[in-house]
Design an enzyme around this catalytic site. Sequence first.
Site, short mmCIF file in Angstrom:
data_model
loop_
_atom_site.label_atom_id
_atom_site.label_comp_id
_atom_site.label_asym_id
_atom_site.label_seq_id
_atom_site.Cartn_x
_atom_site.Cartn_y
_atom_site.Cartn_z
N GLY A 1 4.37 7.33 -3.45
CA GLY A 1 4.21 7.36 -1.67
C GLY A 1 4.75 6.57 -0.35
N ASP A 2 4.70 6.33 0.59
CA ASP A 2 6.28 6.74 1.35
C ASP A 2 6.40 5.49 1.11
OD1 ASP A 2 4.40 4.60 3.39
OD2 ASP A 2 4.09 6.93 4.41
N ASN B 1 0.44 -0.94 -0.04
CA ASN B 1 0.08 -0.13 0.13
C ASN B 1 1.15 1.05 -0.15
OD1 ASN B 1 1.01 0.03 2.34
ND2 ASN B 1 -0.83 0.16 3.97
N HIS B 2 0.40 2.53 0.27
CA HIS B 2 1.38 3.60 0.19
C HIS B 2 2.13 4.03 -1.63
CE1 HIS B 2 0.07 4.55 4.61
NE2 HIS B 2 -0.88 3.84 3.61
N ASN B 3 1.28 3.18 -2.53
CA ASN B 3 2.23 3.63 -3.42
C ASN B 3 1.91 4.50 -4.65
OD1 ASN B 3 2.03 0.09 -3.44
ND2 ASN B 3 3.57 0.77 -2.54
#
Length: 147
Positions: free
Chosen positions: A62-63, A43-45
């Site tokens: 993302g982070d 996730n957070h891509n």
Amino acid sequence: YVYFTTKPRSSVIACFRVSADDPNKADRASEQRLLEIPQPFANHNGGSIQFGPDGQLYIGLGDGGSRDDPYGNAQNLGSLLGKILRIDVDGRDGELAYAVPKDNPFIDRSGARGEVWAYGLRNPWRISFDSKTGDLWTGDVGQDRFE
């Protein structure tokens, strides 16, 4: 120019030529990967790219995922994760498939990646430019109570 994610986990910025047979399709064989950034979590891509009024390509990343940015990517200027990047797709710097604009804010900072335009982001999933002012806006995913 496209942004996509792959398995194993990575974020890819690539460009394609238009198909000779159909101008509404990309020629898959023409793929040129500009950046391929490993992602530590699923996730957070991020996932947004836009050409700015200055002709440069802006990339929201993302982070890298998980709760509370466990690797500290967003605040680490040596990482491309948790950032908005700015690159010149019309040039090349050494082995890179692009050039880093000489007026990027961290180009001369020791330990920083020159591509970094803005940092400290969790998951900038949309970026766009105001058509009147040229200002860059981003939609960034928050955590728990805030977006």
